[in-house]
Design an enzyme around this catalytic site. Structure first.
Site, PDB file in Angstrom:
ATOM      1  N   GLY A 243       0.721  -1.405   0.026  1.00 18.32           N
ATOM      2  CA  GLY A 243      -0.039   0.052   0.166  1.00 18.32           C
ATOM      3  C   GLY A 243       0.804   1.160   0.071  1.00 18.32           C
ATOM      4  O   GLY A 243       0.190   2.251  -0.068  1.00 18.32           O
ATOM      5  N   GLU A 277       3.587  -6.640   1.556  1.00 17.88           N
ATOM      6  CA  GLU A 277       3.216  -7.057   0.072  1.00 17.88           C
ATOM      7  C   GLU A 277       3.301  -5.746  -0.643  1.00 17.88           C
ATOM      8  O   GLU A 277       2.205  -5.576  -1.260  1.00 17.88           O
ATOM      9  CB  GLU A 277       1.736  -7.457   0.447  1.00 17.88           C
ATOM     10  CG  GLU A 277       1.637  -8.787   1.192  1.00 17.88           C
ATOM     11  CD  GLU A 277       0.146  -9.157   1.340  1.00 17.88           C
ATOM     12  OE1 GLU A 277      -0.858  -8.486   0.851  1.00 17.88           O
ATOM     13  OE2 GLU A 277      -0.182 -10.236   1.962  1.00 17.88           O
ATOM     14  N   ARG A 280       2.997  -1.284  -5.820  1.00 15.85           N
ATOM     15  CA  ARG A 280       3.459   0.039  -6.684  1.00 15.85           C
ATOM     16  C   ARG A 280       4.588   0.750  -6.290  1.00 15.85           C
ATOM     17  O   ARG A 280       5.332   1.354  -7.013  1.00 15.85           O
ATOM     18  CB  ARG A 280       2.021   0.966  -6.323  1.00 15.85           C
ATOM     19  CG  ARG A 280       2.183   2.280  -6.897  1.00 15.85           C
ATOM     20  CD  ARG A 280       1.024   3.331  -6.381  1.00 15.85           C
ATOM     21  NE  ARG A 280      -0.238   2.694  -6.008  1.00 15.85           N
ATOM     22  CZ  ARG A 280      -1.418   2.685  -6.729  1.00 15.85           C
ATOM     23  NH1 ARG A 280      -1.293   3.206  -7.866  1.00 15.85           N
ATOM     24  NH2 ARG A 280      -2.285   2.042  -6.281  1.00 15.85           N
ATOM     25  N   ARG A 316      -5.529   3.592 -15.956  1.00 12.73           N
ATOM     26  CA  ARG A 316      -5.707   4.327 -14.652  1.00 12.73           C
ATOM     27  C   ARG A 316      -6.146   5.657 -14.624  1.00 12.73           C
ATOM     28  O   ARG A 316      -7.112   6.227 -14.120  1.00 12.73           O
ATOM     29  CB  ARG A 316      -4.114   4.712 -13.958  1.00 12.73           C
ATOM     30  CG  ARG A 316      -3.526   3.046 -13.624  1.00 12.73           C
ATOM     31  CD  ARG A 316      -2.265   3.206 -12.645  1.00 12.73           C
ATOM     32  NE  ARG A 316      -2.929   3.537 -11.495  1.00 12.73           N
ATOM     33  CZ  ARG A 316      -2.747   4.717 -10.850  1.00 12.73           C
ATOM     34  NH1 ARG A 316      -2.285   5.758 -11.486  1.00 12.73           N
ATOM     35  NH2 ARG A 316      -3.119   4.825  -9.547  1.00 12.73           N
ATOM     36  N   TYR A 320      -9.707   5.940 -12.751  1.00  9.60           N
ATOM     37  CA  TYR A 320      -9.594   6.629 -11.598  1.00  9.60           C
ATOM     38  C   TYR A 320      -9.306   8.196 -11.572  1.00  9.60           C
ATOM     39  O   TYR A 320      -9.276   8.705 -10.753  1.00  9.60           O
ATOM     40  CB  TYR A 320      -8.483   5.862 -10.658  1.00  9.60           C
ATOM     41  CG  TYR A 320      -8.096   4.578 -10.623  1.00  9.60           C
ATOM     42  CD1 TYR A 320      -9.231   3.666  -9.983  1.00  9.60           C
ATOM     43  CD2 TYR A 320      -7.071   3.825 -11.163  1.00  9.60           C
ATOM     44  CE1 TYR A 320      -9.184   2.439 -10.025  1.00  9.60           C
ATOM     45  CE2 TYR A 320      -6.920   2.579 -11.103  1.00  9.60           C
ATOM     46  CZ  TYR A 320      -7.844   1.567 -10.553  1.00  9.60           C
ATOM     47  OH  TYR A 320      -7.581   0.422 -10.460  1.00  9.60           O
ATOM     48  N   CYS A 346     -12.415   4.763 -29.354  1.00  9.90           N
ATOM     49  CA  CYS A 346     -13.699   5.499 -29.524  1.00  9.90           C
ATOM     50  C   CYS A 346     -14.282   5.690 -28.104  1.00  9.90           C
ATOM     51  O   CYS A 346     -15.718   5.389 -28.068  1.00  9.90           O
ATOM     52  CB  CYS A 346     -14.718   4.823 -30.587  1.00  9.90           C
ATOM     53  SG  CYS A 346     -14.610   2.986 -30.150  1.00  9.90           S
ATOM     54  N   GLU A 347     -13.872   6.310 -27.299  1.00 17.70           N
ATOM     55  CA  GLU A 347     -14.403   6.653 -26.021  1.00 17.70           C
ATOM     56  C   GLU A 347     -14.067   8.140 -25.703  1.00 17.70           C
ATOM     57  O   GLU A 347     -12.785   8.259 -25.707  1.00 17.70           O
ATOM     58  CB  GLU A 347     -14.187   5.664 -25.017  1.00 17.70           C
ATOM     59  CG  GLU A 347     -14.376   4.324 -25.258  1.00 17.70           C
ATOM     60  CD  GLU A 347     -15.316   3.591 -24.117  1.00 17.70           C
ATOM     61  OE1 GLU A 347     -15.805   4.263 -23.320  1.00 17.70           O
ATOM     62  OE2 GLU A 347     -15.428   2.492 -24.403  1.00 17.70           O
ATOM     63  N   TYR A 374       0.374  -1.310 -12.314  1.00 13.55           N
ATOM     64  CA  TYR A 374      -0.796  -1.355 -12.773  1.00 13.55           C
ATOM     65  C   TYR A 374      -1.156  -0.548 -14.276  1.00 13.55           C
ATOM     66  O   TYR A 374      -2.162   0.096 -14.325  1.00 13.55           O
ATOM     67  CB  TYR A 374      -1.727  -0.751 -11.620  1.00 13.55           C
ATOM     68  CG  TYR A 374      -1.685  -1.318 -10.284  1.00 13.55           C
ATOM     69  CD1 TYR A 374      -2.299  -2.501  -9.882  1.00 13.55           C
ATOM     70  CD2 TYR A 374      -1.147  -0.593  -9.189  1.00 13.55           C
ATOM     71  CE1 TYR A 374      -1.998  -3.385  -8.782  1.00 13.55           C
ATOM     72  CE2 TYR A 374      -0.808  -1.165  -7.937  1.00 13.55           C
ATOM     73  CZ  TYR A 374      -1.316  -2.396  -7.927  1.00 13.55           C
ATOM     74  OH  TYR A 374      -1.084  -3.256  -6.555  1.00 13.55           O
TER      75      TYR A 374
HETATM   76  N1  LLP Z   1      -1.733  -6.971  -1.132  1.00 15.11           N
HETATM   77  C1  LLP Z   1      -3.112  -7.151  -1.307  1.00 15.11           C
HETATM   78  C2  LLP Z   1      -3.962  -7.957  -0.567  1.00 15.11           C
HETATM   79  C3  LLP Z   1      -3.386  -6.092  -2.236  1.00 15.11           C
HETATM   80  O1  LLP Z   1      -4.615  -6.245  -2.583  1.00 15.11           O
HETATM   81  C4  LLP Z   1      -2.732  -5.168  -3.026  1.00 15.11           C
HETATM   82  C5  LLP Z   1      -3.210  -4.219  -3.827  1.00 15.11           C
HETATM   83  C6  LLP Z   1      -1.455  -5.108  -2.521  1.00 15.11           C
HETATM   84  C7  LLP Z   1      -1.131  -6.059  -1.636  1.00 15.11           C
HETATM   85  C8  LLP Z   1      -0.225  -4.560  -3.210  1.00 15.11           C
HETATM   86  O2  LLP Z   1      -0.815  -2.957  -2.825  1.00 15.11           O
HETATM   87  P1  LLP Z   1       0.423  -1.883  -3.480  1.00 15.11           P
HETATM   88  O3  LLP Z   1       1.555  -1.752  -2.662  1.00 15.11           O
HETATM   89  O4  LLP Z   1       0.533  -1.917  -4.931  1.00 15.11           O
HETATM   90  O5  LLP Z   1      -0.473  -0.557  -3.141  1.00 15.11           O
HETATM   91  N2  LLP Z   1      -5.168  -0.732  -9.595  1.00 15.11           N
HETATM   92  C9  LLP Z   1      -5.227   0.191  -8.777  1.00 15.11           C
HETATM   93  C10 LLP Z   1      -4.458  -0.497  -7.378  1.00 15.11           C
HETATM   94  C11 LLP Z   1      -5.167  -1.906  -6.764  1.00 15.11           C
HETATM   95  C12 LLP Z   1      -4.460  -2.042  -5.695  1.00 15.11           C
HETATM   96  C13 LLP Z   1      -5.320  -3.475  -5.530  1.00 15.11           C
HETATM   97  N3  LLP Z   1      -4.426  -4.508  -4.054  1.00 15.11           N
HETATM   98  C14 LLP Z   1      -4.373   1.211  -9.199  1.00 15.11           C
HETATM   99  O6  LLP Z   1      -3.970   1.222 -10.456  1.00 15.11           O
HETATM  100  O7  LLP Z   1      -4.291   2.379  -8.542  1.00 15.11           O
END
Ligand code: LLP
Length: 418
Positions: A243, A277, A280, A316, A320, A346-347, A374
């Protein structure tokens, strides 16, 4: 913009990633192409390692952020574990040389086939998100004569203060087991054949710029760990999820040290290993999307730079309303104008950036920054657009890590009527 969000991007007249000119990459591999810096992702990984020094810990790269085998290979060689959410991601990790014993499997809907695959491979931990999943996993493991290592992903009901689509730790979200149910689930798991309790997990959301909610979640998890221990159940690890946010525009994104310090403080007296975990924060600013301007179009109200990348390549912004910095790859003496950077789809939602001051001509290259996470993993073939090529820069060399898709690949599994 004072500095590029991508630390290994340099140059003013001619942008370079590490020691390779982006225009050379475009000449060799065409556009649109995702380009990654091995140094940037290595440095990001090392920053976590340094922040965790002295603690028993495992950094499980969240594969969903970017699942290219070249990226996974780079992390596997750094000793990373992997956070996966599907059997497909597990197969990628194995194909890339990752160690299944260092894999944690998250996700609310694991199928029996995925459980079998993961048990066969001998993964490190299943993060269980419901009582029903516990039953399915116990039965599946028992029929295979295996014991499944588990953690419950607990929903700490903490507001991560991020985009609602990417916050996951609130009661209203579909993720994790309810905090108040967790203790009885641990007791139940301890009695379930085919199940071995290994740890506890939580993940509250993504693109977090403030560490406080993560520390708050860790405090809630810690209180639970103490109750679980009092019930006679020992844990080997505490997984605090991913996160950590990155700088896309002018956010002051945390450094791994600063982000982890409050959490490590909360857990400082605990003997369990810490699992993370991150997705990003390891790859987001290690990558960019290289694209070429096809046309400049001067509409009645706006100017458009129509490029050869689109929302199918980088979803993205459309999904978002996310901001990605856009920079000219080669400096020119044309007068700058304010453009929406849009694709050919075409959007009306097919934009990559809005209202950006750019000095560009048709035919020029642009780099869409902070696209390493992502980006490619969320790409689609909408409008029968083959997905982009991917290239990994390493010093003065560049390795193609994914060939551009060909149109015939896109309908190879389809057929006409008999
Ligand atoms: N662990 C779990 C259980 C997760 O659901 C996620 C991300 C992560 C780890 C990794 O999170 P990070 O460190 O990448 O923030 N598509 C969206 C982001 C979706 C994240 C989903 N889960 C975007 O483009 O911002």
């Amino acid at each position: 913009m004072t500095a590029f969000p991508i630390p290994t991007l340099t140059g003013t007249d001619q942008l370079q990633l590490e020691s390779v000119a982006l225009s050379d990459i475009a000449a060799q591999f065409g556009t649109p192409t995702y380009v990654y810096s091995r140094k940037a992702l290595t440095d990001a990984y090392r920053a976590y390692e340094t922040a965790l020094a002295g603690r028993k810990a495992m950094i499980c790269y969240a594969v969903k952020a970017n699942s290219n085998l070249g990226i996974l290979d780079a992390f596997a060689r750094l000793g990373a574990g992997f956070d996966i959410v599907s059997g497909g991601e597990l197969q990628r990790v194995i194909a890339a040389g990752g160690d299944p014993a260092k894999v944690v499997f998250s996700g609310v809907g694991k199928t029996e086939a995925e459980m079998r695959l993961a048990l066969e491979a001998g993964i490190g931990c299943f993060n269980i998100e419901s009582p029903e999943e516990l039953v399915r996993l116990g039965e599946t493991a028992a029929t295979m004569g295996k014991v499944a290592p588990i953690a419950f992903r607990v929903n700490p009901d903490v507001d991560p203060k991020t985009h609602p689509y990417i916050s996951t730790g609130l009661k209203a979200n579909k993720f994790g087991v309810a905090y108040d149910d967790a203790l009885s689930l641990y007791r139940r798991a301890a009695q379930t054949p085919g199940i071995a309790i290994h740890g506890i997990a939580s993940h509250i959301g993504s693109q977090l710029l403030d560490a406080a909610p993560v520390a708050e979640a860790a405090e809630r998890v810690l209180a639970l760990v103490e109750q679980i221990n009092d019930a006679g159940i020992e844990l080997h690890h505490i997984d605090i999820g991913g996160g950590m946010g990155i700088r896309y525009e002018d956010e002051s994104a945390p450094h791994a040290d600063a982000f982890l310090a409050p959490v490590l403080e909360v857990l400082k007296d605990r003997p369990e290993a810490i699992h993370l975990e991150p997705g990003r924060s390891l790859v987001g600013n290690a990558g960019l999307l290289l694209t070429r301007v096809e046309f400049l179009k001067h509409g009645e109200e706006k100017h458009f730079a129509i490029v050869d990348a689109a929302m199918n390549d980088l979803a993205r912004p459309a999904l978002y309303d996310a901001y990605h910095a856009v920079v000219e790859v080669e400096k020119s003496d044309v007068t700058a104008d304010v453009y929406d950077v849009v694709g050919p789809i075409c959007e009306s939602g097919d934009f990559l950036a809005r209202d950006r001051k750019l000095a560009v001509r048709a035919g020029d290259l642009l780099a869409i920054l902070s696209a390493g996470a992502y980006g490619m993993t969320m790409a689609s073939n909408y409008n029968t657009r083959p997905r982009a090529a991917e290239v990994m820069v390493d010093g003065d060399r560049c390795h193609p890590i994914r060939a551009r898709e060909r149109v015939e690949d896109l309908f190879a599994n389809e057929q006409r009527l008999p």
